[in-house]
Design a protein around this motif. Structure first.
Motif, PDB file in Angstrom:
ATOM      1  N   ALA A  54      -6.116  13.769  12.703  1.00  0.00           N
ATOM      2  CA  ALA A  54      -5.662  12.442  13.137  1.00  0.00           C
ATOM      3  C   ALA A  54      -4.735  11.896  12.070  1.00  0.00           C
ATOM      4  N   GLU A  55      -4.312  10.651  12.275  1.00  0.00           N
ATOM      5  CA  GLU A  55      -3.530   9.969  11.250  1.00  0.00           C
ATOM      6  C   GLU A  55      -4.421   8.899  10.619  1.00  0.00           C
ATOM      7  N   TYR A  56      -4.347   8.805   9.312  1.00  0.00           N
ATOM      8  CA  TYR A  56      -5.206   7.906   8.562  1.00  0.00           C
ATOM      9  C   TYR A  56      -4.359   6.863   7.846  1.00  0.00           C
ATOM     10  N   PHE A  57      -4.795   5.621   7.970  1.00  0.00           N
ATOM     11  CA  PHE A  57      -4.065   4.517   7.368  1.00  0.00           C
ATOM     12  C   PHE A  57      -4.957   3.744   6.409  1.00  0.00           C
ATOM     13  N   CYS A  58      -4.423   3.486   5.238  1.00  0.00           N
ATOM     14  CA  CYS A  58      -5.056   2.607   4.281  1.00  0.00           C
ATOM     15  C   CYS A  58      -4.418   1.222   4.442  1.00  0.00           C
ATOM     16  N   LEU A 110     -11.937  17.014   2.005  1.00  0.00           N
ATOM     17  CA  LEU A 110     -10.690  16.286   2.236  1.00  0.00           C
ATOM     18  C   LEU A 110     -10.652  15.068   1.328  1.00  0.00           C
ATOM     19  N   GLU A 111      -9.506  14.818   0.720  1.00  0.00           N
ATOM     20  CA  GLU A 111      -9.318  13.580  -0.012  1.00  0.00           C
ATOM     21  C   GLU A 111      -7.941  13.032   0.308  1.00  0.00           C
ATOM     22  N   LEU A 112      -7.888  11.791   0.747  1.00  0.00           N
ATOM     23  CA  LEU A 112      -6.639  11.115   1.058  1.00  0.00           C
ATOM     24  C   LEU A 112      -6.433   9.998   0.036  1.00  0.00           C
ATOM     25  N   ARG A 113      -5.231   9.956  -0.510  1.00  0.00           N
ATOM     26  CA  ARG A 113      -4.955   9.007  -1.569  1.00  0.00           C
ATOM     27  C   ARG A 113      -4.379   7.695  -1.039  1.00  0.00           C
ATOM     28  N   CYS A 114      -4.766   6.626  -1.710  1.00  0.00           N
ATOM     29  CA  CYS A 114      -4.253   5.302  -1.380  1.00  0.00           C
ATOM     30  C   CYS A 114      -4.147   4.505  -2.661  1.00  0.00           C
ATOM     31  N   ASN A 115      -2.967   3.962  -2.919  1.00  0.00           N
ATOM     32  CA  ASN A 115      -2.763   3.066  -4.042  1.00  0.00           C
ATOM     33  C   ASN A 115      -2.266   1.722  -3.521  1.00  0.00           C
ATOM     34  N   TYR A 116      -2.746   0.670  -4.100  1.00  0.00           N
ATOM     35  CA  TYR A 116      -2.361  -0.659  -3.624  1.00  0.00           C
ATOM     36  C   TYR A 116      -1.767  -1.463  -4.774  1.00  0.00           C
ATOM     37  N   SER A 117      -1.037  -2.456  -4.381  1.00  0.00           N
ATOM     38  CA  SER A 117      -0.475  -3.392  -5.345  1.00  0.00           C
ATOM     39  C   SER A 117      -0.908  -4.785  -4.938  1.00  0.00           C
ATOM     40  N   TYR A 118      -1.730  -5.380  -5.777  1.00  0.00           N
ATOM     41  CA  TYR A 118      -2.210  -6.727  -5.480  1.00  0.00           C
ATOM     42  C   TYR A 118      -2.830  -7.301  -6.735  1.00  0.00           C
ATOM     43  N   SER A 160      -1.759  -5.367   5.325  1.00  0.00           N
ATOM     44  CA  SER A 160      -0.586  -4.557   5.011  1.00  0.00           C
ATOM     45  C   SER A 160      -1.027  -3.101   5.008  1.00  0.00           C
ATOM     46  N   PHE A 161      -0.360  -2.301   5.816  1.00  0.00           N
ATOM     47  CA  PHE A 161      -0.740  -0.903   5.982  1.00  0.00           C
ATOM     48  C   PHE A 161       0.191   0.009   5.197  1.00  0.00           C
ATOM     49  N   GLY A 162      -0.374   1.138   4.765  1.00  0.00           N
ATOM     50  CA  GLY A 162       0.460   2.205   4.257  1.00  0.00           C
ATOM     51  C   GLY A 162       1.132   2.927   5.415  1.00  0.00           C
ATOM     52  N   ALA A 163       1.978   3.883   5.076  1.00  0.00           N
ATOM     53  CA  ALA A 163       2.735   4.609   6.103  1.00  0.00           C
ATOM     54  C   ALA A 163       1.904   5.671   6.807  1.00  0.00           C
ATOM     55  N   GLY A 164       0.707   5.933   6.272  1.00  0.00           N
ATOM     56  CA  GLY A 164      -0.186   6.866   6.937  1.00  0.00           C
ATOM     57  C   GLY A 164      -0.117   8.287   6.400  1.00  0.00           C
ATOM     58  N   THR A 165      -1.211   9.010   6.554  1.00  0.00           N
ATOM     59  CA  THR A 165      -1.280  10.435   6.226  1.00  0.00           C
ATOM     60  C   THR A 165      -1.785  11.174   7.450  1.00  0.00           C
ATOM     61  N   VAL A 179       0.842  -1.190   0.000  1.00  0.00           N
ATOM     62  CA  VAL A 179       0.000   0.000   0.000  1.00  0.00           C
ATOM     63  C   VAL A 179       0.876   1.238   0.000  1.00  0.00           C
ATOM     64  N   THR A 180       0.522   2.201  -0.825  1.00  0.00           N
ATOM     65  CA  THR A 180       1.228   3.480  -0.861  1.00  0.00           C
ATOM     66  C   THR A 180       0.265   4.601  -0.550  1.00  0.00           C
ATOM     67  N   GLN A 181       0.640   5.409   0.403  1.00  0.00           N
ATOM     68  CA  GLN A 181      -0.098   6.639   0.687  1.00  0.00           C
ATOM     69  C   GLN A 181       0.847   7.787   0.337  1.00  0.00           C
ATOM     70  N   PRO A 182       0.626   8.430  -0.790  1.00  0.00           N
ATOM     71  CA  PRO A 182       1.605   9.393  -1.314  1.00  0.00           C
ATOM     72  C   PRO A 182       1.780  10.647  -0.452  1.00  0.00           C
ATOM     73  N   ASP A 183       0.766  11.005   0.294  1.00  0.00           N
ATOM     74  CA  ASP A 183       0.806  12.232   1.077  1.00  0.00           C
ATOM     75  C   ASP A 183       1.121  11.925   2.529  1.00  0.00           C
ATOM     76  N   ILE A 184       2.242  12.452   3.006  1.00  0.00           N
ATOM     77  CA  ILE A 184       2.621  12.231   4.404  1.00  0.00           C
ATOM     78  C   ILE A 184       1.778  13.106   5.318  1.00  0.00           C
ATOM     79  N   HIS A 185       1.549  14.341   4.877  1.00  0.00           N
ATOM     80  CA  HIS A 185       0.849  15.309   5.725  1.00  0.00           C
ATOM     81  C   HIS A 185      -0.045  16.183   4.853  1.00  0.00           C
ATOM     82  N   ILE A 186      -1.272  16.383   5.304  1.00  0.00           N
ATOM     83  CA  ILE A 186      -2.210  17.273   4.626  1.00  0.00           C
ATOM     84  C   ILE A 186      -2.786  18.236   5.643  1.00  0.00           C
TER      85      ILE A 186
END
Lengths: 117, 114
Positions: free
Chosen positions: B87-91, B19-27, B103-108, B4-11
């Motif tokens: 807060a912190e958001y995890f995909c 608000l829109e938080l991005r999440c891309n996955y590989s599967y 499998s978690f992303g690094a969070g935004t 999982v990739t969360q491209p934005d560390i901080h918004i």
């Protein structure tokens, strides 16, 4: 009802010491999971229990880490000869149905913050 | 293995703004997708999840997410942010064979300004 509880909330220890972290899952949940969350990272899977047995321990980093769940409820994560790199937040989660996919929401506890000096 | 990739560390977003938080996955196959929120001193709380069916998923606290297979994305949205959404958001993604192993992303981290 009560959620997942973890004790202690904070643990400071010295390098080389042994520590135990406890997890109390939601009552009736048969599946239990441990994750580790390092600073600035998302949680990483460590181990998964179905009832009393460890169904998947592939995430444990090395043989210093061990977890038990002797009666199918409370679980203890044990770390021997702690190293500074073990410092992290250790999260526990539980779910109602083990590995059932769509019905298997994992509910997380607040975590134990472990600091190894 | 899935990732999982969360491209934005901080918004940073203003209260009342969207608000829109991005999440891309590989599967390879159809993934199980989740969004969790973590507030300081709190455990991870599930906002919503996707397994199959309608690709627009509604969650708690006014959040929704849309699964887009063509883009391998599962972005989280909220039309109007409240200060309590800071807060912190995890995909996270779970695969079909071992769906318990998330499998978690690094969070935004989301900051809400008045």
């Amino acid at each position: 009802g009560a959620g997942v509880s973890q004790t202690p909330s904070n643990k400071v220890t010295e390098k080389g010491k042994y520590v135990e972290l406890r997890c109390d899952p939601i009552s009736g949940h048969t599946a239990l999971y441990w994750y580790r969350q390092s600073l600035g990272q998302g949680p990483e899977f460590l181990i998964y229990f179905q009832g009393t047995g460890a169904a998947d321990d592939s995430g444990l980093p090395n043989d210093r880490f061990f977890a038990v769940r002797p009666e199918g409820s409370v679980s203890t994560l044990k770390i021997q000869r702690t190293e500074r790199g073990d410092s992290a937040v250790y999260l526990c989660a539980s779910s109602l149905f083990p590995g059932q996919g769509s019905t298997d929401t994992q509910y997380f506890g607040p975590g134990t913050r472990l600091t190894v000096l | 293995a899935q990732s999982v990739t969360q491209p934005d560390i901080h918004i940073t977003v203003s209260e009342g703004a969207s608000l829109e938080l991005r999440c891309n996955y590989s599967y390879g196959a159809t993934p199980y997708l989740f969004w969790y929120v973590q507030s300081p001193g709190q455990g991870l709380q599930l906002l919503l999840k996707y397994f199959s069916g309608d690709t627009l998923v509604q969650g708690i606290k006014g959040f929704e997410a849309e699964f887009k297979r063509s883009q391998s994305s599962f972005n989280l949205r909220k039309p109007s942010v409240h200060w309590s959404d800071a807060a912190e958001y995890f995909c996270a993604v779970g695969d079909g064979a071992n769906d318990y192993k998330l499998s978690f992303g690094a969070g935004t981290t989301v900051t809400v300004r008045a």
